[in-house]
Design an enzyme around this catalytic site. Structure first.
Site, mmCIF file in Angstrom:
data_model
loop_
_atom_site.group_PDB
_atom_site.id
_atom_site.type_symbol
_atom_site.label_atom_id
_atom_site.label_comp_id
_atom_site.label_asym_id
_atom_site.label_seq_id
_atom_site.Cartn_x
_atom_site.Cartn_y
_atom_site.Cartn_z
ATOM 1 N N GLU A 80 -9.872 -2.687 26.144
ATOM 2 C CA GLU A 80 -10.277 -4.101 26.806
ATOM 3 C C GLU A 80 -10.576 -4.921 25.557
ATOM 4 O O GLU A 80 -10.410 -5.943 25.824
ATOM 5 C CB GLU A 80 -11.114 -3.593 27.593
ATOM 6 C CG GLU A 80 -10.412 -2.735 28.813
ATOM 7 C CD GLU A 80 -10.345 -1.417 28.527
ATOM 8 O OE1 GLU A 80 -8.947 -1.145 29.395
ATOM 9 O OE2 GLU A 80 -10.627 -1.075 27.766
ATOM 10 N N HIS A 131 -14.718 4.415 37.875
ATOM 11 C CA HIS A 131 -13.513 3.761 38.740
ATOM 12 C C HIS A 131 -13.614 2.766 39.817
ATOM 13 O O HIS A 131 -12.860 2.993 40.408
ATOM 14 C CB HIS A 131 -12.334 4.266 39.268
ATOM 15 C CG HIS A 131 -12.237 5.212 37.604
ATOM 16 N ND1 HIS A 131 -12.235 6.243 36.861
ATOM 17 C CD2 HIS A 131 -10.829 4.573 36.754
ATOM 18 C CE1 HIS A 131 -11.919 6.225 35.814
ATOM 19 N NE2 HIS A 131 -10.806 5.957 35.668
#
Length: 337
Positions: free
Chosen positions: A63, A131
């Site tokens: 990321e 998540h």
């Protein structure tokens, strides 16, 4: 008028902007595989085949690298739309987002623009603590970032097109349970479908939408919680309680005038958010209303949120932690007498 899901509305907005402006490109993990699913939620399906790998760029699992590339490209005049697979992973790129993208325009005295969009799937979906977070409040706190959180296909398309054309970094939050399509109902998702015009339209930032008009209490909520609030309001209506629901759509800039006018009318406020309660986005709204409209309140401000705990991996425990319609109804009844 034709109807689209949120996933379809996002894909159409991306495609239209890529056709309109060759500087727009997509970058992220698993989005550029020809014949692939189009990322973890299928949102970019078909775009790699149409636009090629130069404009739908697949990346390694990093990321920080995705955001670094997007920032550099934006500084050079491109308009990247960067995607993180799950909102939790944006924390891996906090320096790039918070210290670079948010501040470079200010640090350069306006000589450098950062016209980039970061698409961030958010919310709990039976995947456990890493998540399932709703990190919107982290970025509301950072000057220099715009934060968008729509909950209907119509709003998603109009706001995403506005975001892509903006000269500032925009974090675009999308609740995973609102995408529609394969597997979402099994996770507790909603098949949210709405009319979406075929002709060009944009929705300006900083303009809230009153999703339901009412007289007895104001609910301010976002993303999935808007839809849960709508269900709760229908149940409350059967008991003679009229609920007004305000969806801010953009958290930065925030349309405080619509919220305050609603509170002045109803005299009561309930804020519903999926994030943990302490230090959350709802606390900021509560403070704002207390500062500017406290004399109009006939009852304490109520907040309905997730509990201050990591999201459990167990589906029944997740259901307990995340706010539902019953908790919203209970909060309204506490202040409507």
């Amino acid at each position: 008028m034709r109807q689209l899901t949120i996933s379809e509305a996002i894909r159409e907005a991306l495609r239209e902007e890529m056709l309109r402006d060759e500087s727009v490109f997509l970058i992220g993990e698993d989005i550029g595989i020809e014949g692939g699913f189009g990322g973890p939620f299928g949102v970019t399906k078909g775009l790699a085949e149409e636009f090629g790998h130069e404009r739908v760029r697949d990346t390694p699992i990093s990321e920080s690298a995705i955001m670094g590339v997007a920032i550099g490209a934006a500084m050079m005049g491109m308009r990247p739309v960067a995607e993180v697979q799950y909102g939790d992973f944006i924390f891996c790129a906090m320096d790039e987002v918070v210290n670079q993208a948010a501040k470079l325009r200010y640090m350069s005295g306006g000589q450098v623009n950062i016209p980039m969009v970061i698409r961030i799937p958010t919310g709990a979906t039976r995947r456990g603590a890493q998540h399932a977070q709703s990190p919107e409040a982290f970025f509301v706190h950072v000057p220099g970032l715009k934060v968008v959180a729509p909950c209907t296909p119509y709003d998603v398309k109009g706001l995403l097109k506005t975001a892509i054309r903006d000269d500032n970094p925009v974090l675009f939050f999308e609740h995973k349970l609102l995408y529609g399509g394969r597997g979402y109902r099994a996770m507790g998702g909603l098949e949210v479908i709405s009319d979406v015009p075929e002709e060009e339209y944009l929705i300006p930032f900083g303009l809230a939408d009153v999703k339901r008009k009412g007289d007895d209490v104001t609910i301010v909520s976002k993303l999935l919680m808007v839809h849960k609030s709508l269900v709760a309001s229908q149940n409350l209506e059967k008991e003679g309680i009229s609920v007004e629901i305000v969806d801010p759509r953009t958290l930065v800039p925030f349309d405080k005038d619509t919220v305050i006018e609603s509170v002045k009318k109803t005299g009561r406020l309930v804020i519903v958010e999926e994030d943990a309660k302490t230090g959350g986005w709802g606390a900021e709204i509560a403070a704002l209303v207390a500062e500017e409209a406290i004399d109009y309140l006939d009852a304490p401000i109520m907040r309905v949120s997730a509990f201050d705990t990591p999201i459990p991996a167990s589906p029944p425990l997740e259901d307990y932690v995340i706010p539902d319609e019953n908790r919203i109804v209970e909060a309204v009844k506490k202040i409507v007498k």
